[in-house]
Design an enzyme around this catalytic site. Structure first.
Site, PDB file in Angstrom:
ATOM      1  N   SER A  18     -40.636  42.827  80.758  1.00 28.64           N
ATOM      2  CA  SER A  18     -40.141  41.205  80.813  1.00 28.64           C
ATOM      3  C   SER A  18     -40.220  40.399  82.108  1.00 28.64           C
ATOM      4  O   SER A  18     -39.986  39.403  82.030  1.00 28.64           O
ATOM      5  CB  SER A  18     -38.630  41.228  80.646  1.00 28.64           C
ATOM      6  OG  SER A  18     -37.776  41.953  81.561  1.00 28.64           O
ATOM      7  N   LYS A  57     -29.292  37.896  81.233  1.00 29.78           N
ATOM      8  CA  LYS A  57     -30.133  37.522  82.290  1.00 29.78           C
ATOM      9  C   LYS A  57     -29.782  36.036  82.947  1.00 29.78           C
ATOM     10  O   LYS A  57     -30.027  35.776  84.000  1.00 29.78           O
ATOM     11  CB  LYS A  57     -31.594  37.430  81.968  1.00 29.78           C
ATOM     12  CG  LYS A  57     -31.981  38.743  81.754  1.00 29.78           C
ATOM     13  CD  LYS A  57     -33.553  39.011  81.671  1.00 29.78           C
ATOM     14  CE  LYS A  57     -34.026  40.406  81.469  1.00 29.78           C
ATOM     15  NZ  LYS A  57     -35.365  40.582  81.524  1.00 29.78           N
TER      16      LYS A  57
END
Length: 345
Positions: A239, A283
């Site tokens: 990611s 996140k």
């Protein structure tokens, strides 16, 4: 005697507390991780400095115990996953971690490729073999090949891509054999496997033909000048591609794209295309705590359930002042930053 009876509840409580920490449950817990500044992690030889910073955001994932399970059950922005949702069939935790680390290496390669090409700098590659991401339980490779092995030769022919191997195996039928040379932890090994039908070994599979039962990916080392180093230690997963590429490109070019801002984000990167990731909500929480002012989120071509929409919802929920920016490509992220007005002191 009475004092001993008084101590019993405390002893039991202490034992329960210890059990809640050390006894593992058949679940994984994910929660917000960290937002790390990328400049200390990535170094381009003779690269340019920046006033602000690009940040890598992470999700913490670990095996659940009683304490962490209860915290996740009643807490916010923590997710509980069963073992089957995290580990593939027959996959060990070691295999999972090895696979995640390779995904990170692949992410670095994609980021370097995108950044250098955007900067007009040529790149070259050195082929390292066919990386075994996993094996299929019950198929010939199971128990013989391991996650992390690199296939180098098939029946005396040097392999140049996973597609070449798959095309070669496709010409064979169940019962035929293939001799393989592979590399494992720097040492070469050889094995001969007999192909078997997929549908006989993979429940519910209608896949025609026979094979050895591996998930292969091409493993390449990218060669560039000026040189670039990316130190990620034990961080795994794919990611970070977008943010790696932005940091590398920023060090390659004289104009400072950060414009003095703290910029976080996430997204896989493949041939310049930004892809979705898991844990976007966590996140956002991590980036907000780290003081990020801008956050790049995968737009997924405007899908209603995109990472971007989930990021906007989470930012609103935690009352973050971060500006969430949707992106589908690396070029879009660069274009946004090029138009961004410098931050006022």
């Amino acid at each position: 005697m009475r004092k001993k009876h008084i101590r019993i509840p405390y002893i039991l409580a202490a034992l329960f507390f210890l059990a809640s920490i050390f006894y593992s449950l058949p679940y994984y817990i994910s929660k917000p991780g960290l937002a790390k500044e990328l400049e200390p992690i990535i170094t381009v030889e003779n690269g340019f400095d920046e006033e602000g910073s690009f940040m890598l955001t992470t999700v913490r994932m670990g095996r659940a115990n009683i304490y962490t399970y209860l915290m996740a059950k009643f807490g916010k922005y923590q997710e509980i996953y069963s073992l089957d949702e995290v580990l593939g069939k027959g996959e060990s935790e070691k295999d999972y971690n090895t696979k995640q680390l390779h995904m990170m290496e692949d992410s670095k390669t994609s980021a370097i490729e995108a950044a250098y090409k955007k900067a007009g700098i040529p790149v070259e590659y050195r082929y390292k073999g066919i990386y075994v991401m996993s094996t299929v339980p019950g198929m010939p490779a199971d128990g013989i090949l391991e996650t992390g092995d690199r296939l180098l030769v098939a029946d005396g022919k040097i392999l140049k891509s996973k597609d070449e191997l798959l095309s070669y195996l496709k010409e064979k039928k169940a019962g035929d054999q293939v001799s393989l040379t592979y590399s494992r932890k720097g040492k070469e090994g050889k094995t001969t496997l007999k192909l078997e039908n997929f549908k006989d070994k993979i429940p519910g599979s209608n896949q025609p033909g026979a094979g050895i039962g591996i998930l292969p990916v091409d493993d390449r080392e990218i060669i560039v000048s000026p040189k670039v180093k990316v130190k990620t230690d034990e961080i795994g997963g794919p990611s970070a591609g977008l943010m790696f590429a932005l940091e590398i490109y920023n060090q390659l070019t004289e104009e400072d794209l950060t414009k003095g801002y703290e910029i976080a984000g996430t997204g896989t990167l493949s041939e310049g295309i930004v892809g979705p990731i898991g844990g976007i909500e966590q996140k956002i929480v991590a980036a907000d705590k780290a003081g990020a002012e801008i956050f790049f989120a995968p737009n997924e071509n405007g899908a209603t359930d995109s990472n971007y929409r989930a990021a906007v919802k989470t930012a609103k929920d935690i009352r973050s002042k971060m500006k969430i920016i949707p992106v589908d490509t690396f070029d879009e992220a660069v274009a946004y930053l090029e138009k961004l007005k410098p931050k006022k002191s």
